[in-house]
Design a protein around this motif. Structure first.
Motif, PDB file in Angstrom:
ATOM      1  N   TYR A 183      38.977  49.095  29.683  1.00 14.36           N
ATOM      2  CA  TYR A 183      38.190  47.869  29.833  1.00 14.36           C
ATOM      3  C   TYR A 183      38.874  46.962  30.850  1.00 14.36           C
ATOM      4  N   ASN A 184      38.087  46.427  31.788  1.00 15.89           N
ATOM      5  CA  ASN A 184      38.638  45.576  32.861  1.00 15.89           C
ATOM      6  C   ASN A 184      37.861  44.270  32.950  1.00 15.89           C
ATOM      7  N   ARG A 185      38.583  43.215  33.275  1.00 18.06           N
ATOM      8  CA  ARG A 185      37.938  41.941  33.589  1.00 18.06           C
ATOM      9  C   ARG A 185      38.677  41.341  34.770  1.00 18.06           C
ATOM     10  N   ASP A 186      37.967  40.603  35.572  1.00 17.21           N
ATOM     11  CA  ASP A 186      38.661  39.970  36.700  1.00 17.21           C
ATOM     12  C   ASP A 186      38.095  38.582  36.983  1.00 17.21           C
ATOM     13  N   ALA A 187      38.782  37.867  37.816  1.00 22.43           N
ATOM     14  CA  ALA A 187      38.363  36.508  38.190  1.00 22.43           C
ATOM     15  C   ALA A 187      38.978  36.164  39.528  1.00 22.43           C
TER      16      ALA A 187
END
Lengths: 237, 134
Positions: free
Chosen positions: A93-97
């Motif tokens: 699972y990946n999240r970015d900003a």
């Protein structure tokens, strides 16, 4: 049935983490314990903006919980995009900003840039990143559990230039690996709070190019003037 | 040696056609007025590379050495500074619109803004001129 005590503890822990103004990045301990690898990355751009990403590899059993734990990771940015990869043995699972501008001053985090305006007589622009990383524990026994299980957070920082210095305090149980503009910290989750200091330098090629052009023009004009002056000098016959 | 022997040698000699000077083959016929053409084509047709090379060198021969005047110096300096500004601001920015996300370098976004603004102004002015002409 959901455990109301666990949820209450989690809420308290989050409130505690939010109230801790001295921390910049806070990672829920539940995420570290229940994942096989947790990688936090920060890519600092030359203009002071940054890209932040978190990647978690966990067992497929935690597929429903990992997005929530990841959302609770605080890093001075609202997580934007999320994408997941379902594999047979694990769940990624990946999240970015994107951060428009990193804080220039502060106890929790600060990016100090010494560029042409600050130091015009240097060949290099220096970048100094200071950050405090912490964990939101659920129970008082969590640090001991983290030490027993040897849990750690992998934190990759990519600087805009070659890394000249990288330290983590306290360094107990943690390691630092530097390679060009990239530094990889393996932060022991048992330490509570850790302060990261990274310094990098980058050649001011644009500034030097403009200076070289100006110098070439000055030399050219001087040579032309000298030649003209020599030509108009009276000569002995 | 008698005169008869000499005649025999002449008769038995190899019969070779008389050598006459031959002109090189030309692709273009000589003008009918009888004046020979000054242009003579090469025996082999020039290849693609040599034709391109000759045309490029012909074009380049028209370029004269630029004068490094103060005006030219300022133009090159402005171009250089613009390139440095673009290169220093190559960090990506994220543009969101109705759930769609586009990520592109800040310098490119800046250039796109300028081009879009210029195009809109041009269309607006063109529309005004067309309305006045009508």
């Amino acid at each position: 049935m959901a455990d109301p005590g666990g949820a209450w503890h989690r809420l308290l822990s989050l409130l505690q983490a939010i109230s801790q103004r001295g921390l910049w990045a806070t990672v829920p301990f539940a995420l570290l314990v229940n994942s096989s690898i947790t990688v936090l990355t920060l890519t600092i751009e030359p203009d002071g903006s940054a890209h932040r990403q978190i990647s978690v590899v966990a067992a497929p059993y935690f597929r429903d919980q990992v997005p929530g734990w990841t959302r609770d990771v605080r890093a001075d940015a609202d997580w934007d995009m999320a994408w997941a990869v379902n594999r047979e043995d694990d769940f990624v699972y990946n999240r970015d900003a994107r951060i428009a501008a990193l804080p220039e001053s502060g106890e929790a985090a600060a990016l100090t840039i010494s560029d042409v305006a600050q130091n015009p007589f240097s060949l290099y622009t220096t970048y100094r990143w200071h950050e405090v990383v912490g964990y939101s524990y659920l129970y008082d026994s969590d640090p001991a559990a983290a030490e027993a299980t040897n849990k750690s957070l992998i934190y990759e920082i990519t600087m805009p230039g070659t890394v000249t210095n990288a330290t983590v305090t306290p360094a107990t149980g943690s390691s630092t690996k530097t390679e060009g503009p990239k530094v990889v910290f393996e932060l022991a989750a048992s330490q509570g709070q850790q302060t990261i200091e990274v310094e990098a330098s980058r050649l001011r090629w644009g500034y030097l190019l403009v200076l070289a052009y100006l110098a070439a023009y000055v030399i050219y004009c001087s040579a032309c003037t000298l030649r003209h002056w020599l030509r108009i000098q009276p000569r002995k016959i | 040696m008698t005169d008869d022997d000499l005649d025999l040698d002449l008769d038995l000699g190899p019969e070779t056609p008389p050598v006459t000077p031959r002109a090189r083959p030309t692709t273009r016929e000589a003008p009918k007025s009888g004046v020979p053409s000054a242009k003579v084509m090469a025996e082999r047709k020039p290849g693609v590379l040599s034709r391109v090379g000759s045309s490029v060198s012909g074009q380049l021969s028209h370029i004269s050495r630029p004068n490094w005047s103060f005006r030219n110096f300022l133009i090159v300096l402005a171009v250089l500074v613009s390139l440095v500004v673009l290169a220093e601001n190559w960090a990506a920015v994220r543009i969101s619109f109705l759930g769609l996300r586009l990520e592109l370098p800040k310098a490119l976004a800046f250039l796109l803004n300028i081009i879009l603004g210029g195009a809109l102004t041009w269309f607006w002015l063109r529309r005004g001129v067309a309305a006045r002409e009508e």
